[in-house]
Write an enzyme that holds these catalytic residues in place. Structure first.
Site, mmCIF file in Angstrom:
data_model
loop_
_atom_site.group_PDB
_atom_site.id
_atom_site.type_symbol
_atom_site.label_atom_id
_atom_site.label_comp_id
_atom_site.label_asym_id
_atom_site.label_seq_id
_atom_site.Cartn_x
_atom_site.Cartn_y
_atom_site.Cartn_z
ATOM 1 N N HIS A 22 0.767 -1.158 0.029
ATOM 2 C CA HIS A 22 0.034 -0.091 -0.021
ATOM 3 C C HIS A 22 0.911 1.118 0.022
ATOM 4 C CE1 HIS A 22 -4.138 1.532 0.381
ATOM 5 N NE2 HIS A 22 -3.704 2.193 1.550
ATOM 6 N N LYS A 167 -10.105 6.552 -3.523
ATOM 7 C CA LYS A 167 -8.982 7.793 -3.200
ATOM 8 C C LYS A 167 -7.842 7.234 -3.699
ATOM 9 C CE LYS A 167 -7.389 8.568 1.236
ATOM 10 N NZ LYS A 167 -7.705 9.321 2.682
ATOM 11 N N LYS A 169 -3.769 7.568 -3.859
ATOM 12 C CA LYS A 169 -2.775 8.040 -3.199
ATOM 13 C C LYS A 169 -1.649 8.542 -4.080
ATOM 14 C CE LYS A 169 -3.475 7.207 1.279
ATOM 15 N NZ LYS A 169 -3.407 8.270 2.178
ATOM 16 N N ASP A 198 -5.548 11.706 -2.302
ATOM 17 C CA ASP A 198 -4.828 12.115 -0.963
ATOM 18 C C ASP A 198 -3.398 12.482 -1.429
ATOM 19 O OD1 ASP A 198 -3.907 12.713 1.290
ATOM 20 O OD2 ASP A 198 -4.761 10.692 2.272
ATOM 21 N N GLU A 224 -7.310 16.002 -1.022
ATOM 22 C CA GLU A 224 -6.862 15.854 0.403
ATOM 23 C C GLU A 224 -5.453 16.240 0.631
ATOM 24 O OE1 GLU A 224 -8.199 11.937 1.880
ATOM 25 O OE2 GLU A 224 -7.104 12.037 3.849
ATOM 26 N N ASP A 249 -6.578 16.878 6.583
ATOM 27 C CA ASP A 249 -6.408 15.392 7.257
ATOM 28 C C ASP A 249 -5.292 15.814 8.263
ATOM 29 O OD1 ASP A 249 -6.023 13.037 8.110
ATOM 30 O OD2 ASP A 249 -5.481 12.154 6.378
ATOM 31 N N LYS A 273 -10.848 11.610 12.213
ATOM 32 C CA LYS A 273 -10.347 10.624 12.589
ATOM 33 C C LYS A 273 -10.241 10.527 14.143
ATOM 34 C CE LYS A 273 -7.543 10.076 8.282
ATOM 35 N NZ LYS A 273 -6.059 9.788 7.833
ATOM 36 N N GLU A 327 -14.181 6.392 4.757
ATOM 37 C CA GLU A 327 -13.132 5.377 4.367
ATOM 38 C C GLU A 327 -12.670 4.185 5.321
ATOM 39 O OE1 GLU A 327 -9.713 7.859 3.341
ATOM 40 O OE2 GLU A 327 -9.262 8.024 5.429
HETATM 41 C C1 MUC Z 1 -4.655 8.914 5.221
HETATM 42 O O1 MUC Z 1 -3.563 9.886 4.832
HETATM 43 O O2 MUC Z 1 -5.669 9.303 4.752
HETATM 44 C C2 MUC Z 1 -6.447 6.491 4.760
HETATM 45 C C3 MUC Z 1 -6.682 5.725 3.600
HETATM 46 C C4 MUC Z 1 -5.357 5.372 3.320
HETATM 47 O O3 MUC Z 1 -5.182 4.372 2.297
HETATM 48 O O4 MUC Z 1 -4.300 5.808 3.973
HETATM 49 C C5 MUC Z 1 -4.881 6.563 5.183
HETATM 50 C C6 MUC Z 1 -4.429 7.605 5.689
HETATM 51 MG MG MG Z 2 -5.019 11.357 4.410
#
Ligand code: MUC
Ligand code: MG
Length: 373
Positions: A22, A167, A169, A198, A224, A249, A273, A327
């Site tokens: 991941h 989402k 990354k 994000d 994000e 976040d 969170k 999420e």
């Molecule tokens: C984050 O930064 O949001 C949440 C989902 C994911 O894949 O990483 C987290 C952390």
């Molecule tokens: Mg995040």
């Protein structure tokens, strides 16, 4: 009601493999490390809590090892002997003696709520004032690092009716490469999916000006944490000019951070969170600040296992609005489960039973197998 005292706190580090690497901007996860808290009470009730972060110290100020050490050496002595049925008194006692440490604090608040819920025969959502829904829509994070693999994964999730919010990354690769990656995913999925990104703070403001513009023009629904939590001026400027809404976040490391972000107009969506606010009750204080400021809400995750995920879910079930959904997919990223009740994901949602406490019991055999010695 019978009184009950807190008898002991046991914190346990558990390492569980992930289903695939991941890739976040700051760290590639091949396993997730959970910190599980068992809070035992004099009436033989045990409350469960979880304090889980991402990538050791890559994400936040607390690592699994520091969380465990602080729970054992600083939180436990303050709590042992205290009234287990008075969550306000217990948490206020911690507030007076301990600064920060919201992850460890969240585990304690969760465990107290779980124990009290079991004691009274009420779900944590009911202790928090009552649920207004029984299920939550859950996004999936595309983070394999490969455009084709991410598209295949998303198509599979859509076919299985497991997720329709994705989402992506980004942030680790050059800006143009990341933008092409996201736009290709959005083009492949079309209107049947909501695609968000994000950046985990990895853009400079100058990159973010272009990044937000291109993503907004290409149908990306939400951006994000594009830039550093430290650059407050930049966050305010981006929030005013980005065609896609900006979500905070990492900028929220406490309820007080949420207040100052709202006062400054630095985001139009908050990622809630429990770990970054200090528990399921604390995160609802941030939600109330957002509601008063007209800021929309999203139910975030620190990729917790089932205990942290269900604790978050119980809090989010009580909210008046959760426009951007959640999420809460942490357990789906792990190959193993350490509780007896695997969470139920179907029809794009996480379904949360209305059973006492968090509704969870540890699987002792699996816990013994995966706990760090
Ligand atoms: C984050 O930064 O949001 C949440 C989902 C994911 O894949 O990483 C987290 C952390
Ligand atoms: Mg995040």
């Amino acid at each position: 009601m019978n009184s009950a005292r807190i008898v002991s706190l046991e914190s346990i580090i558990v390492d569980l493999p992930t289903i695939r690497p991941h890739k976040l901007a700051m760290h590639t996860m091949r396993q997730q490390t959970l910190v599980i808290l068992r809070l035992r009470c004099s009436d033989d009730i045990e409350g469960l809590g979880e304090a889980t972060t991402i990538g050791g110290l890559a994400y936040g100020n607390e690592s699994p090892e520091s969380i465990k050490s602080n729970l054992d050496h600083h939180f436990a002595p303050l709590l042992i002997g205290q009234d287990a049925t008075n969550i306000n008194a217990a948490m206020q006692r911690l507030d007076k003696a301990i600064k920060g440490n919201t992850f460890a604090r969240s585990a304690v608040e969760t465990a107290l709520l779980d124990a009290q819920g079991k004691r009274l025969g009420l779900a944590v959502s009911e202790l928090l004032g009552g649920r207004v829904r029984d299920s939550l829509e859950v996004a999936w994070t595309l983070a394999s690092g490969d455009t084709g693999k991410d598209i295949d994964e998303a198509v599979q999730m859509l076919e299985q009716r497991r997720h329709r919010i994705f989402k992506v990354k980004i942030g680790a690769n050059p800006l143009e490469q990341d933008l092409s990656h996201v736009v290709a995913i959005k083009k492949a999925l079309g209107a049947q999916a909501s695609v968000r990104v994000d950046v985990n703070q990895y853009w400079s403001e100058s990159q973010a000006i272009r990044g937000c513009q291109v993503l907004g023009e290409n149908g990306i629904d939400l951006i994000e944490q594009p830039i550093s939590r430290i650059n407050r001026g930049g966050q305010i400027r981006l929030n005013q000019r980005s065609p896609a809404p900006i979500m905070a976040d990492e900028s929220i490391e406490s309820v007080e951070d949420a207040f100052s972000l709202a006062a400054d107009g630095a985001a139009s969506i908050f990622a809630l969170k429990i770990a970054k606010n200090g528990g399921p009750r604390a995160v609802l204080r941030t939600a109330q600040i957002a509601e008063a400021a007209g800021i929309a809400l999203y139910g975030g995750t620190m990729l917790e296992g089932t205990i942290g995920t269900m604790a978050s879910a119980h809090a989010f079930l009580t909210l008046a609005q959760l426009v951007w959904h959640t999420e809460l997919f942490g357990p789906l990223l792990l190959t193993e489960e350490i509780v007896q009740q695997a969470p139920e994901y179907r029809d794009f949602e996480l379904h949360v039973p209305n059973t006492p406490g968090l509704g969870l019991a540890l699987d002792e055999e699996r816990l013994a197998r995966f706990r760090r010695t």
